[in-house]
Motif scaffolding. Structure first.
Motif, PDB file in Angstrom:
ATOM      1  N   ALA A 117       0.833  -1.201   0.000  1.00  0.00           N
ATOM      2  CA  ALA A 117       0.000   0.000   0.000  1.00  0.00           C
ATOM      3  C   ALA A 117       0.874   1.260   0.000  1.00  0.00           C
ATOM      4  N   ALA A 118       0.404   2.275  -0.718  1.00  0.00           N
ATOM      5  CA  ALA A 118       1.203   3.483  -0.890  1.00  0.00           C
ATOM      6  C   ALA A 118       1.180   4.389   0.333  1.00  0.00           C
ATOM      7  N   THR A 119       0.194   4.235   1.195  1.00  0.00           N
ATOM      8  CA  THR A 119       0.069   5.117   2.348  1.00  0.00           C
ATOM      9  C   THR A 119       1.019   4.700   3.467  1.00  0.00           C
ATOM     10  N   PRO A 120       1.476   5.643   4.301  1.00  0.00           N
ATOM     11  CA  PRO A 120       2.425   5.296   5.365  1.00  0.00           C
ATOM     12  C   PRO A 120       1.815   4.457   6.480  1.00  0.00           C
ATOM     13  N   GLU A 121       0.497   4.533   6.664  1.00  0.00           N
ATOM     14  CA  GLU A 121      -0.173   3.750   7.695  1.00  0.00           C
ATOM     15  C   GLU A 121      -1.419   3.098   7.103  1.00  0.00           C
ATOM     16  N   PRO A 122      -1.222   2.067   6.274  1.00  0.00           N
ATOM     17  CA  PRO A 122      -2.376   1.440   5.612  1.00  0.00           C
ATOM     18  C   PRO A 122      -3.285   0.758   6.628  1.00  0.00           C
ATOM     19  N   SER A 145       0.983  -0.781   9.896  1.00  0.00           N
ATOM     20  CA  SER A 145      -0.434  -0.729   9.516  1.00  0.00           C
ATOM     21  C   SER A 145      -1.310  -0.507  10.749  1.00  0.00           C
ATOM     22  N   THR A 189     -11.372   4.546   3.126  1.00  0.00           N
ATOM     23  CA  THR A 189      -9.988   4.761   3.562  1.00  0.00           C
ATOM     24  C   THR A 189      -9.178   3.483   3.729  1.00  0.00           C
ATOM     25  N   ALA A 191      -7.199  -0.042   2.994  1.00  0.00           N
ATOM     26  CA  ALA A 191      -6.366  -0.604   1.925  1.00  0.00           C
ATOM     27  C   ALA A 191      -6.714  -2.056   1.627  1.00  0.00           C
ATOM     28  N   HIS A 242     -10.716   2.064  -0.218  1.00  0.00           N
ATOM     29  CA  HIS A 242     -10.465   3.193  -1.121  1.00  0.00           C
ATOM     30  C   HIS A 242     -10.270   2.651  -2.541  1.00  0.00           C
TER      31      HIS A 242
END
Length: 288
Positions: A117-122, A145, A189, A191, A242
């Motif tokens: 996942a691209a987010t820092p806190e999936p 995560s 939101t 992942a 998302h």
């Protein structure tokens, strides 16, 4: 006075007893039960059997009682009170589904998607978490995560909360709620959503006594075609994920095509069915 029983005698008697009862792995189960009572690993049990180590009378009684329970097809994990899952040791017992080795493979899809996942806190969500096996595997193996384990069975949730607390994973949270109403504050939101839902059709009776007699019906049966809960998981996951998020579903070996058709009709993308190590359809993944 009779001489004390030895590890070898108890092992041989136990293997014979469990084999007569139709237990699929009588040698493994006998050694694990002896080890459970004596506080030994399976390898240590085997070593002590070779050298003829004697066993105290009270331990002999406890071992024979444990073997008798297993011969009655009570799950090994109910007798020991624990079930291994990936790197975890989970508390299990009546009221909660015992995690299976094949689910470890399914969990890998969710873990890989969380890591990618691209987010820092999936965020990961396990719908119908039961013992917490999948949710805690995600939380401990992807520590950056946030993971939510959703469960709606009061009996199962006792085990859920116990395992979440024991894991020490402060990025994991157990939530008691019906999956249809789960986590509206996370809509759009998440992942990864994963579920090992009840998927056995109500008319199909499991062959294994361990499943038929001891696993909770709540965790087994999914309506006339077995897909009632899968349909709800599809709707809830579509709300939570998302765009580009991943759905992972475990299912029976004959359900891959039906679930792929269901997800395609619900608008999921990149629907794919995956086989387990024995070549059986075991999981389906899709993208939001």
């Amino acid at each position: 006075m009779n001489p004390p029983a030895s590890v070898a005698t108890l092992r041989d008697d136990g293997v014979a007893l469990l084999a007569r009862a139709g237990v699929p792995t009588p040698d493994v189960d006998a050694e694990l039960l002896i080890g459970h009572v004596l506080g030994l690993s399976r390898g240590e049990v085997q070593a002590k059997a070779v050298i003829g180590t004697p066993v105290a009378e009270h331990d002999t009684v406890a071992i024979r009682a444990a073997l008798a329970r297993r011969a009655a097809r009570e799950p090994l994990q109910h007798i020991t009170g624990t079930a291994p899952f990936r790197s975890l040791e989970l508390a299990v017992g009546p009221g909660v589904f015992v995690p299976r080795p094949e689910t470890e493979e399914v969990a890998q899809f969710a873990i890989d998607a969380l890591r990618a996942a691209a987010t820092p806190e999936p965020i990961g969500v396990d719908l119908g978490t039961g013992s917490g096996a999948i949710a805690l595997a995600m939380a401990t193996e992807v520590p950056h995560s946030r993971v939510f384990g959703v469960e709606n069975s009061p009996r199962a949730f006792v085990w859920t909360t116990q395992n979440f607390r024991a894991s020490g994973a402060d990025n994991a949270r157990a939530v008691f709620v019906d999956l249809a109403d789960a986590l509206p504050d996370l809509d759009g939101t998440v992942a990864v959503v994963i579920s090992n839902p009840p998927y056995i059709p109500v008319g199909a009776i499991p062959r294994d006594p361990e499943v038929r007699l001891f696993d909770p019906e709540h965790a087994l049966y999914g309506g006339q075609d077995g897909l009632d809960v899968v349909r709800q998981v599809s709707r809830t996951a579509a709300r939570l994920l998302h765009p580009g998020g991943t759905l992972v579903l475990e299912h029976g070996e004959l359900q891959g095509a039906a679930i792929a058709a269901l997800l395609t009709a619900d608008g999921w993308n990149a629907v794919a069915t995956h086989r387990d190590l024995l070549g059986r359809d075991r999981a389906t993944t899709a993208l939001r």
